[in-house]
Structure formats: structure tokens, C-alpha cells
Design an enzyme around this catalytic site. Sequence first.
Site, PDB file in Angstrom:
ATOM      1  N   GLU A   1       1.938 -17.955  23.199  1.00 20.05           N
ATOM      2  CA  GLU A   1       3.412 -17.964  22.850  1.00 20.05           C
ATOM      3  C   GLU A   1       4.030 -17.755  24.477  1.00 20.05           C
ATOM      4  O   GLU A   1       3.414 -16.846  25.098  1.00 20.05           O
ATOM      5  CB  GLU A   1       3.789 -16.918  22.048  1.00 20.05           C
ATOM      6  CG  GLU A   1       5.082 -16.642  21.446  1.00 20.05           C
ATOM      7  CD  GLU A   1       5.351 -15.464  20.608  1.00 20.05           C
ATOM      8  OE1 GLU A   1       6.438 -15.619  19.979  1.00 20.05           O
ATOM      9  OE2 GLU A   1       4.428 -14.564  20.535  1.00 20.05           O
TER      10      GLU A   1
ATOM     11  N   LYS B   1       8.817 -21.509  15.321  1.00 22.82           N
ATOM     12  CA  LYS B   1       8.344 -20.222  14.548  1.00 22.82           C
ATOM     13  C   LYS B   1       8.853 -20.162  13.347  1.00 22.82           C
ATOM     14  O   LYS B   1      10.317 -19.604  13.279  1.00 22.82           O
ATOM     15  CB  LYS B   1       8.287 -19.243  15.724  1.00 22.82           C
ATOM     16  CG  LYS B   1       7.545 -17.921  15.139  1.00 22.82           C
ATOM     17  CD  LYS B   1       7.753 -16.644  16.009  1.00 22.82           C
ATOM     18  CE  LYS B   1       7.290 -15.227  15.862  1.00 22.82           C
ATOM     19  NZ  LYS B   1       7.352 -14.319  16.898  1.00 22.82           N
TER      20      LYS B   1
ATOM     21  N   CYS C   1       2.158 -16.275  16.582  1.00 26.42           N
ATOM     22  CA  CYS C   1       2.308 -14.663  16.667  1.00 26.42           C
ATOM     23  C   CYS C   1       2.510 -14.053  15.218  1.00 26.42           C
ATOM     24  O   CYS C   1       1.637 -13.886  14.489  1.00 26.42           O
ATOM     25  CB  CYS C   1       3.336 -14.217  17.687  1.00 26.42           C
ATOM     26  SG  CYS C   1       2.867 -12.402  18.487  1.00 26.42           S
TER      27      CYS C   1
END
Length: 266
Positions: free
Chosen positions: A40, A107, A143
Site C-alpha cells: 500500500e 480500499k 491493509c
Amino acid sequence: MRIALGQLLSTYDPGENLREVADLARRAGEDGADLLVLPEATMFAFGRSLQGVAEPMDGPWASAVSELAQQHSLAIVAGMFTPGDGDRVRNTVLIALPDGTVRGYHKIHLYDAFGFLESDTVDPGEEPVTFTVGETTVGVATCYDIRFPRLFTRLAHDGATVTVVCASWGDGPGKAEQWELLARARALDTTSWVVAVGQANPLAAGEENPEKAPRGVGHSIVAAPDGSVVTSLGDAPDYAVVDLDMGLVERTRNSIPVLKNARELG
């Protein structure tokens, strides 16, 4: 399937970060990798405003990564930032395929935790994303997504036998242990391979942190469908190549068919 892990340490210079991506892509291509997984925020490190940094998927940074994927005949996934609504951005995983195709995963689960509100400046994504490398369907997560099993099981039901996680997992007490536990748990949840690659820790690289920016924890990991750890890195910048036994997915799913056995609860 051969996967290369590039545990790098991003800077605030997208051009410098691109040169690091180019070096890792060259190494991965020489090693015969099918896919290079990067963290990321590969494009630009966390810690400064992302306004003015975000670029569209057909912008110069993503286009340069796409050229690298074509040049070295491998797929590349790398964290970047794309424009959102107004002054907001999207935390995006760039998916650059060797045939020139470029896609993005935005995300879904924003990091509103530990006193930080990613949602203040970032628009969430809405749709899970998979892509194909050879005959393998690959899912994508970023993440904080790794804390949400339903995304991973959805990707598995969409055909993913490998899910890659691009992360800048924050350093702190117990965080490396949580990171490993979650990667292994998501592999068990889905009886799939999980390849989780994070930003390196600046302290391990001898880098100062005068702006007190969030530090990555490193410890990139490859977890097998049975939850075992096949490869794990330390906290410094590093690189590894791993051959995934794709037959292990089928063997594990035949032994413990959790995806078939799961029931909807009212």
C-alpha cells in the site's frame, strides 16, 4: 504460480518510488515471477497530505508501472492514490497486467481506528475485485481489509485461490503478531493462499522519521491454504520469490470444505 514480494520503503517522491518499482520489476522478471506484489502507498508514503498527489489510472505513474509489467512480462500490484470526490482521494491498488490491461481496487474498509480517521480524506471503495494471472484468479485487499473475513470469503466465492494484501501496517505493540495472525486466519477462512506485503519499517532501514509519520511494520508473509507460513520477512526492506503450489488449494478444500459448509445465519 511464482510470486515476488517487494517489501519496500516508500518516500514522498513518486519518481523515486517508481525507480524502486522498476528495479523490483526487473528482478522479478529475471526470476520468472508471474506476479509482483508491492505495498500500500507504494506511490507516495503516508504522513503528508495526499491532495495533489492522486492521479487517475491512466496518469503518468500508473502508465509507467503498466509499461514495466509489459516489459518484464508479469503482473504488478502496487498501492497508489487516485482522485475521489472533491478534495478527497481513493486508496487504490493498481493492477497492471502484462497485456497492458490496467485496473484498480479501491480500499473498501477505511482505517478509522487507533485514533486515526482515514475516512476524513479518503472515499471508500464499494466492489471486491479479482483478476486473472494465467489460469489463477487472484483477489485483492488493502491493509485494514484483512480484519474483515467476509471480504476474503466473497473473493474466494468469486473464484480467488490467491488473495494479495497490499499494506502499510502500522507499527506498535503487538501489531506484527496481529498481522501474521490475521493473514493466517484469512488463509484458513478461505482455504486459499494469502500473500500479504507491507511497507518496511524506517527504523530497520536506518531512516529517521522527523515528521513522525506512520511507520510500517514489515513482516510480509505468505500463508498457505492450511494456515501454515511458507515465507515471512523481517522489518527491513527486502525481496523474496515464492512458488505457490496451486494444487494445495484443491487438496485443502477437499479435506475441509469450509466454503461449502458455511451457512447463512438469520
